[in-house]
Design an enzyme around this catalytic site. Sequence first.
Site: not given
Ligand code: NAP
Length: 294
Positions: A97, A172
């Site tokens: 997002s 979104k």
């Molecule tokens: P998250 O748990 O913080 O996961 C993001 C992942 O991306 C982390 O493992 C992070 O690695 C990795 N990352 C960040 N920068 C990177 C890079 N340059 N190269 C490779 N990996 C990288 O977040 P999430 O909850 O999965 O959310 C991800 C996206 O989905 C966001 O945009 C969020 O707004 C959206 N979203 C989330 C939800 C939800 O309920 N969680 C629902 C809908 C949409 P590190 O471990 O090193 O930090």
Amino acid sequence: MATRLAFIGLGIMGTPMAEHLVRAGFDVTGYNRSPAKTRRLVEAGGRAANSIEEAVADADIVCVMVPDSPDVREVLAGTGGVFDTARPGTLVIDFSSIRPDVSNELWHQAKAKGFRLLDAPVSGGQAGAVNATLSIMVGGEVADVEAAQPVLQAVGKTIAHVGPPGSGQTVKAANQLIVAGHLELLAEAIVFLEAYGVDTRKAMTVLGGGLAGSAVLNQKSEAMLTRSFQPGFRVELHHKDLGIVTSAAREAGVVIPLGALVAQLMASLKAQGNADDDHSALLKLLERLNGRRS
Ligand code: NAP
């Protein structure tokens, strides 16, 4: 031969999505900034890469699921990123997002380098990712959306092509506005009900069966009643999304008074040290405002 797919960003959402893609028959190679998070994908039958270059080298499709606009920029357009290292013609699906204008700008860069890019942000929370029931709002060109269908259907249930590049992100942003408003009102209702000492669990059941019922109430009320705020969806990420929707609304000359208020409340929650709590921790903020627990 199985379609080769690279998955970049194996966090709360990316990991279960990548696992579903393995189960759907894709040959999945995952890359995550902190390497330990590739473990679950490998256990599910995928492979781990040590760099974006290694992950995308033979890929037909690249999926991205990282937190924010600068992260997607770095992964796609940075040095050693996807546009530098994948084969031109590769279909890139960005599930993150991010800002609609950044998505649109990246689409133009992708096009200039011969890549096909879709913005495909999702809704449905961690449960939606785990159960492969995500709602997916897709922006991009018709032929690319069609090519992406096997991937989208492996992780989602409700899939809509909502317009040209960047449109998925606009939808979104509206989604995040609605969810934040619901959560805040749910938190207010819980504090109100508890002040009167009624059976809040029964109250949630009966409210859930009427017009006040919502996916937010169904998925979040129990954890709020028990004050279990492990994410889920981190406050930090919802703060990011409310920044996206308030600035995009301003650019369009649209006034969103409740959205602006809940954006301030989320910002306060983050400032008070709750960035890594689930966004339902808005309840904590409200308790503090009411002089109840902290
Ligand atoms: P998250 O748990 O913080 O996961 C993001 C992942 O991306 C982390 O493992 C992070 O690695 C990795 N990352 C960040 N920068 C990177 C890079 N340059 N190269 C490779 N990996 C990288 O977040 P999430 O909850 O999965 O959310 C991800 C996206 O989905 C966001 O945009 C969020 O707004 C959206 N979203 C989330 C939800 C939800 O309920 N969680 C629902 C809908 C949409 P590190 O471990 O090193 O930090």
